[in-house]
Enzyme design. Structure first.
Site, short mmCIF file in Angstrom:
data_model
loop_
_atom_site.label_atom_id
_atom_site.label_comp_id
_atom_site.label_asym_id
_atom_site.label_seq_id
_atom_site.Cartn_x
_atom_site.Cartn_y
_atom_site.Cartn_z
N GLY A 80 0.84 -1.20 0.00
CA GLY A 80 0.00 0.00 0.00
C GLY A 80 0.87 1.24 0.00
O GLY A 80 2.10 1.16 0.00
N PHE A 81 0.22 2.37 0.05
CA PHE A 81 0.94 3.65 -0.03
C PHE A 81 1.90 3.82 1.16
O PHE A 81 3.12 3.90 0.98
CB PHE A 81 -0.13 4.76 -0.09
CG PHE A 81 0.34 6.12 0.27
CD1 PHE A 81 1.43 6.69 -0.37
CD2 PHE A 81 -0.33 6.86 1.23
CE1 PHE A 81 1.86 7.96 -0.03
CE2 PHE A 81 0.08 8.13 1.57
CZ PHE A 81 1.18 8.68 0.94
N ILE A 82 1.38 3.81 2.38
CA ILE A 82 2.27 4.02 3.53
C ILE A 82 3.14 2.78 3.77
O ILE A 82 4.33 2.89 4.07
CB ILE A 82 1.47 4.40 4.80
CG1 ILE A 82 0.59 5.63 4.53
CG2 ILE A 82 2.41 4.68 5.97
CD1 ILE A 82 -0.30 6.06 5.69
N ASP A 122 0.34 -8.39 1.35
CA ASP A 122 -0.70 -7.48 0.86
C ASP A 122 -1.61 -8.27 -0.07
O ASP A 122 -1.14 -9.11 -0.84
CB ASP A 122 -0.04 -6.33 0.08
CG ASP A 122 -0.95 -5.12 -0.05
OD1 ASP A 122 -0.56 -4.03 0.36
OD2 ASP A 122 -2.07 -5.27 -0.61
N GLY A 139 -3.36 -1.77 -2.53
CA GLY A 139 -1.93 -1.73 -2.85
C GLY A 139 -1.66 -2.30 -4.22
O GLY A 139 -2.53 -2.96 -4.81
N THR A 162 -12.46 -6.83 7.18
CA THR A 162 -11.00 -6.79 7.05
C THR A 162 -10.36 -6.01 8.17
O THR A 162 -9.39 -6.45 8.79
CB THR A 162 -10.60 -6.15 5.69
OG1 THR A 162 -11.21 -6.90 4.66
CG2 THR A 162 -9.10 -6.10 5.51
N ALA A 174 -2.05 0.84 12.74
CA ALA A 174 -2.41 2.09 12.07
C ALA A 174 -3.89 2.38 12.31
O ALA A 174 -4.76 1.65 11.85
CB ALA A 174 -2.15 1.97 10.57
N TYR A 202 -15.78 2.96 8.55
CA TYR A 202 -14.33 3.02 8.61
C TYR A 202 -13.88 3.49 9.99
O TYR A 202 -13.02 2.86 10.63
CB TYR A 202 -13.80 3.96 7.52
CG TYR A 202 -12.29 4.06 7.50
CD1 TYR A 202 -11.52 2.98 7.06
CD2 TYR A 202 -11.64 5.20 7.93
CE1 TYR A 202 -10.14 3.05 7.06
CE2 TYR A 202 -10.26 5.30 7.92
CZ TYR A 202 -9.52 4.22 7.48
OH TYR A 202 -8.14 4.29 7.48
N LYS A 221 -11.77 1.31 12.75
CA LYS A 221 -10.48 1.75 13.28
C LYS A 221 -10.54 1.88 14.81
O LYS A 221 -9.57 1.60 15.51
CB LYS A 221 -10.06 3.07 12.63
CG LYS A 221 -9.59 2.89 11.19
CD LYS A 221 -8.27 2.13 11.17
CE LYS A 221 -7.81 1.71 9.81
NZ LYS A 221 -6.55 0.95 9.83
#
Ligand code: UDP
Length: 331
Positions: free
Chosen positions: A10-12, A31, A36, A95, A119, A152, A156
């Site tokens: 993924g990005f980070i 991943d 990603g 997920t 995260a 979301y 989190k």
């Protein structure tokens, strides 16, 4: 050091991989390539010490083994991006919650007590007022709109609760990072993130789409700065069992951001306003202001930002231009 990164393409995640490979660490990325891409990890696929597995975090059979071999785990795997959150509300919960629970359970059973960084997201603060968001603030999550916008944030928040529980009850060294609007190379605009979208639009001479009135504010943090902060938190014993904001506290309105990208690109793209009801759905409750209090981060670790918003946009424009020219050349 041996590092496991879930969501490593993924990005980070891919920036975390790059950071640790540069330090000479062994990096194992897993991943499912839902958000990603292999392109994200292509620059270092041949690096010694790098390993990649394509697998889904909830079902990957080798997860316990990979965790047992790791000294540090960054759990970044998640369904992200407002467009995806609205399109796949059940995947967000499944997920993000079950994936986090599995990672923490395997880590606590592994016996080697790896350091775990979970995260989380500034989204958990909900649609609160204009002040700097502090880790001690009460949280406001709406789940009464018959819509799934808050799935979301809820997922989190559940991940945070799991992290705190595994830390408190099982002595697992866990730190939770609430990430605020991270931006930089390899971030895709496909799922709604504003900076890569504006950069792409400006580079291609297309209209720059400001959602709502453009007076909402965000504070954008360069991904390399964010990655350094995450690493420092993992090095800090004092950060164990803590929830910490990670971001930048320099705010900008989205309209000013659109004009800044346009100006830095030297682009003739018009700035157009798109109602939230068109961009997302009728009744969408946008977050007006979002800016992190960074006192706790600075108290725990020796951290200063190195990259400005302007520098980051310039880097992104430099990367976007050849792609835009290529697209023109191929029709
Ligand atoms: N946004 C926008 N145009 C776009 C994409 C996003 O004006 O093409 C707005 C979005 O409505 C929000 C802000 O930019 O107010 C930041 O959006 P993003 O999804 O990047 O982050 P988040 O809302 O999660 O902070």
């Amino acid at each position: 050091m041996r590092v496991l990164i879930t969501g490593g393409a993924g990005f980070i995640g891919s920036h975390l991989a790059e950071f640790h490979l540069d330090k000479g660490d062994e990096v194992h990325c897993v991943d499912d390539l839902s958000t990603g891409t292999l392109e994200n990890v292509a620059p270092f696929r041949e690096c010694e010490g790098f390993r990649f597995d394509r697998a889904e975090i909830r079902t990957w059979e080798a997860l316990p083994e990979a965790i047992a071999a790791a000294e540090r785990i960054y759990h970044m795997a998640a369904v992200v991006g407002m467009f995806r959150v609205l399109a796949e509300p059940e995947a967000v919960l499944a997920t993000n919650v079950a994936g986090t629970e599995r990672v923490l359970r395997c880590a606590s059973e592994a016996g080697n007590a790896p350091r775990v960084l979970i995260a989380s997201s500034s989204e958990v603060y909900g649609p609160v007022g204009t002040h700097r968001l502090d880790e001690t603030d009460g949280l406001l999550v709406h789940c009464d709109t018959a819509k799934t916008q808050w799935n979301y944030a809820l997922s989190k928040l559940a991940g945070e609760a799991l992290g705190i529980t595994y830390s408190g009850s099982f002595g697992l060294p866990v730190t939770i990072a609430r990430l605020f609007n991270t931006i930089g190379k390899r971030q895709s605009g496909r799922y709604g993130m504003v900076v890569p979208r504006f950069v792409q639009q400006a580079a291609q001479g297309e209209p720059i789409t400001v959602f709502g009135d453009g007076l909402q504010t965000r504070s954008f943090c360069n991904v390399e700065d964010a990655v350094r902060a995450l690493h420092l938190l993992c090095e800090s014993d004092e950060a164990e069992g803590e929830i910490v904001n990670v971001g930048n506290d320099h705010s900008i309105t989205i309209l000013d951001l659109a004009n800044l990208v346009r100006e830095l690109a030297g682009s003739g793209s018009p700035v157009v306003f798109v109602p939230d009801s068109e961009a997302y759905y009728r009744g969408f409750m946008g977050i007006r202001h979002r800016k992190p209090a960074l006192d706790k981060l600075r108290r725990l670790v020796d951290f200063e930002h190195e990259q400005s918003l302007e520098d980051t946009i310039m880097d992104l424009l430099a990367a976007a231009r050849p792609a835009a020219q290529g697209a023109e050349a191929t029709g």
